[in-house]
Motif scaffolding. Structure first.
Motif, PDB file in Angstrom:
ATOM      1  N   PRO A  18      -7.631  -9.432  31.736  1.00  0.00           N
ATOM      2  CA  PRO A  18      -8.566  -8.546  32.349  1.00  0.00           C
ATOM      3  C   PRO A  18      -8.411  -7.295  32.349  1.00  0.00           C
ATOM      4  O   PRO A  18      -9.161  -6.478  32.099  1.00  0.00           O
ATOM      5  CB  PRO A  18      -8.794  -8.946  34.044  1.00  0.00           C
ATOM      6  N   GLN A  22     -10.552  -4.263  30.423  1.00  0.00           N
ATOM      7  CA  GLN A  22     -11.013  -3.080  30.918  1.00  0.00           C
ATOM      8  C   GLN A  22     -10.699  -2.021  30.065  1.00  0.00           C
ATOM      9  O   GLN A  22     -11.656  -0.699  29.975  1.00  0.00           O
ATOM     10  CB  GLN A  22     -10.634  -3.010  32.346  1.00  0.00           C
ATOM     11  N   MET A  25     -12.783  -1.711  27.259  1.00  0.00           N
ATOM     12  CA  MET A  25     -14.082  -1.288  27.332  1.00  0.00           C
ATOM     13  C   MET A  25     -14.319   0.120  27.547  1.00  0.00           C
ATOM     14  O   MET A  25     -15.348   0.763  27.025  1.00  0.00           O
ATOM     15  CB  MET A  25     -14.488  -1.875  28.610  1.00  0.00           C
ATOM     16  N   TYR A  26     -13.365   0.548  28.146  1.00  0.00           N
ATOM     17  CA  TYR A  26     -13.251   2.247  28.259  1.00  0.00           C
ATOM     18  C   TYR A  26     -13.150   2.923  26.879  1.00  0.00           C
ATOM     19  O   TYR A  26     -13.798   3.876  26.453  1.00  0.00           O
ATOM     20  CB  TYR A  26     -11.998   2.561  29.188  1.00  0.00           C
TER      21      TYR A  26
END
Length: 107
Positions: A18, A22, A25-26
């Motif tokens: 996870p 993240q 994604m950033y």
């Protein structure tokens, strides 16, 4: 495949995934290529090593190309993105096939 094979052997990978998603994604969605190209200069191809960068920039360009700083699609992202996708796929397939025989013993 790479992370799933590692998850069977090392149980801590489950908590790491996870966080990595993240961060990914950033790096892909929040920071656009036009901004990265200004910061990195001639090293902007490094952004193309992110396999999702080409896809996200393609969608962004197709929807917003009339408002973007550059009017043409950043084709310099294609070769590094496709290359990194191939490398990750082959590495994941190799590791998964190599560890597949031990999955039942470990679980």
């Amino acid at each position: 495949m790479l992370l799933s094979a590692l998850n069977v052997r090392y149980r801590d990978v489950r908590q790491l995934v996870p966080f990595l998603l993240q961060l990914w994604m950033y790096a892909t969605i929040i920071v656009p290529y036009s901004r990265v190209a200004g910061y990195l200069g001639e090293w902007k191809w490094i952004y193309g090593l992110n396999p999702m960068a080409v896809t996200v920039e393609g969608v962004r360009w197709s929807l917003l190309h009339h408002r973007m700083e550059f009017q043409s699609f950043p084709t310099e992202l294609l070769l590094p993105g496709i290359g990194m996708t191939g490398v990750l796929f082959v590495a994941g397939l190799y590791l998964f096939k190599r560890m597949e025989r031990q999955f039942a013993d470990i679980i």
